[in-house]
Design an enzyme around this catalytic site. Structure first.
Site, short mmCIF file in Angstrom:
data_model
loop_
_atom_site.label_atom_id
_atom_site.label_comp_id
_atom_site.label_asym_id
_atom_site.label_seq_id
_atom_site.Cartn_x
_atom_site.Cartn_y
_atom_site.Cartn_z
N ASP A 228 -18.20 83.80 45.62
CA ASP A 228 -16.84 83.20 45.74
C ASP A 228 -15.70 84.36 45.74
O ASP A 228 -15.56 84.31 44.37
CB ASP A 228 -16.84 81.53 45.78
CG ASP A 228 -16.75 81.81 44.33
OD1 ASP A 228 -15.82 80.75 43.84
OD2 ASP A 228 -17.21 82.24 42.89
N GLY B 108 -23.42 81.80 41.94
CA GLY B 108 -23.07 82.81 42.73
C GLY B 108 -24.81 83.73 43.12
O GLY B 108 -25.04 83.82 44.35
N ASP C 21 -19.02 92.26 35.95
CA ASP C 21 -18.39 92.90 35.10
C ASP C 21 -17.90 93.07 34.54
O ASP C 21 -18.66 93.99 33.55
CB ASP C 21 -16.50 92.40 36.29
CG ASP C 21 -17.08 91.09 36.88
OD1 ASP C 21 -17.24 89.96 35.24
OD2 ASP C 21 -16.36 89.69 37.45
N PHE D 75 -11.93 93.07 43.98
CA PHE D 75 -12.83 91.62 44.29
C PHE D 75 -13.46 92.16 45.51
O PHE D 75 -12.41 91.47 46.45
CB PHE D 75 -11.58 90.76 44.32
CG PHE D 75 -12.21 88.74 44.13
CD1 PHE D 75 -12.22 89.36 42.77
CD2 PHE D 75 -12.34 88.62 44.85
CE1 PHE D 75 -12.75 87.84 42.56
CE2 PHE D 75 -12.45 87.40 45.16
CZ PHE D 75 -12.66 86.68 43.81
N ILE D 76 -14.37 91.11 44.73
CA ILE D 76 -15.95 90.79 46.40
C ILE D 76 -16.33 89.77 46.44
O ILE D 76 -15.57 88.61 45.62
CB ILE D 76 -16.50 91.76 46.19
CG1 ILE D 76 -17.55 91.65 44.86
CG2 ILE D 76 -16.12 93.38 46.08
CD1 ILE D 76 -19.01 91.93 44.62
N ARG E 226 -19.44 81.37 49.95
CA ARG E 226 -20.30 82.20 49.52
C ARG E 226 -21.25 82.17 50.57
O ARG E 226 -22.65 82.83 50.48
CB ARG E 226 -21.41 80.68 48.48
CG ARG E 226 -20.27 80.94 47.25
CD ARG E 226 -21.28 79.60 46.31
NE ARG E 226 -20.30 79.84 45.30
CZ ARG E 226 -20.08 80.16 44.41
NH1 ARG E 226 -20.86 81.51 44.31
NH2 ARG E 226 -19.39 79.49 43.31
N GLU F 100 -28.62 87.41 38.33
CA GLU F 100 -27.06 87.25 38.19
C GLU F 100 -26.32 88.42 39.79
O GLU F 100 -27.37 89.00 40.31
CB GLU F 100 -25.99 87.70 37.22
CG GLU F 100 -24.92 87.24 37.03
CD GLU F 100 -24.11 86.16 37.02
OE1 GLU F 100 -24.45 86.01 37.89
OE2 GLU F 100 -23.70 86.07 35.84
N ASP F 101 -25.89 87.57 40.05
CA ASP F 101 -25.20 88.06 41.25
C ASP F 101 -24.28 89.34 40.58
O ASP F 101 -24.13 90.00 41.94
CB ASP F 101 -23.67 87.44 42.19
CG ASP F 101 -22.53 86.29 41.34
OD1 ASP F 101 -22.43 86.28 39.91
OD2 ASP F 101 -22.18 85.37 42.00
#
Length: 180
Positions: free
Chosen positions: A163, A48, A107, A156-157, A169, A103-104
């Protein structure tokens, strides 16, 4: 509102590319300030964070290295709560180094906790975290996240490296799931 279909789910526009890139350049400035003279090793979390990392590295004119790690936590839209190592760290590369994890999204924090523990066990001098997105309401740990692009809710994105079942992506903006 333009709905986009990714695999078998619908997503709506959420964060435009320009806002994402502005935040990434801000983070890069902060990292450059804090890592000046430290020759950091950037560990990019695959898959990600590749787009975030690519944009971030355009801003660096300082001595640094980059490597990649890959852990898996998500299946579909749900976290398993356990981080599985798919591509681990090179102990010789991280020993006595100032590390910046790229990091993308953070959470729950399970994956990051595992990587931090692995880096500390390998003898990293310092560990810093740079994340494009952070979900403070989902975060279950107390470690510090040093560089945060944007705080978001628990939706959720997908897009900009993020992804849904490995799809989406390549989107240049971020979309949020449309609940039905």
């Amino acid at each position: 509102m333009s709905i986009l279909r990714v695999s078998d789910r619908d997503f709506a526009p959420y964060i435009p590319q320009e806002k994402i890139e502005n935040e990434i350049h801000r983070i890069a400035s902060e990292i450059k300030r804090d890592m000046d003279g430290k020759e950091p090793l950037f560990l990019v979390m695959l898959n990600g964070a590749f787009m975030f990392a690519a944009e971030l590295f355009k801003s660096f004119d300082m001595p640094c290295e980059m490597s990649f790690v890959k852990y898996k936590t998500y299946v579909g839209t749900e976290s398993s709560g356990k981080a599985k190592t798919l591509l681990g760290i090179d102990i010789q590369l991280v020993k006595d180094r100032n590390i910046v994890i790229v990091e993308d999204i953070v959470d729950s924090g399970f994956t990051m906790r595992r990587l931090i523990d692995d880096l500390n066990a390998a003898g990293a001098k310092s560990v810093h975290i740079a994340t494009m997105m952070f979900k403070p309401d989902a975060f279950q740990f107390d470690y510090k996240i040093d560089y945060i692009g944007m705080n978001i809710g628990n939706e959720f994105i997908v897009g900009y490296g993020l992804d849904y079942n490995e799809y989406g992506r390549n989107l240049t903006e971020i979309y949020k799931i449309v609940e039905q």
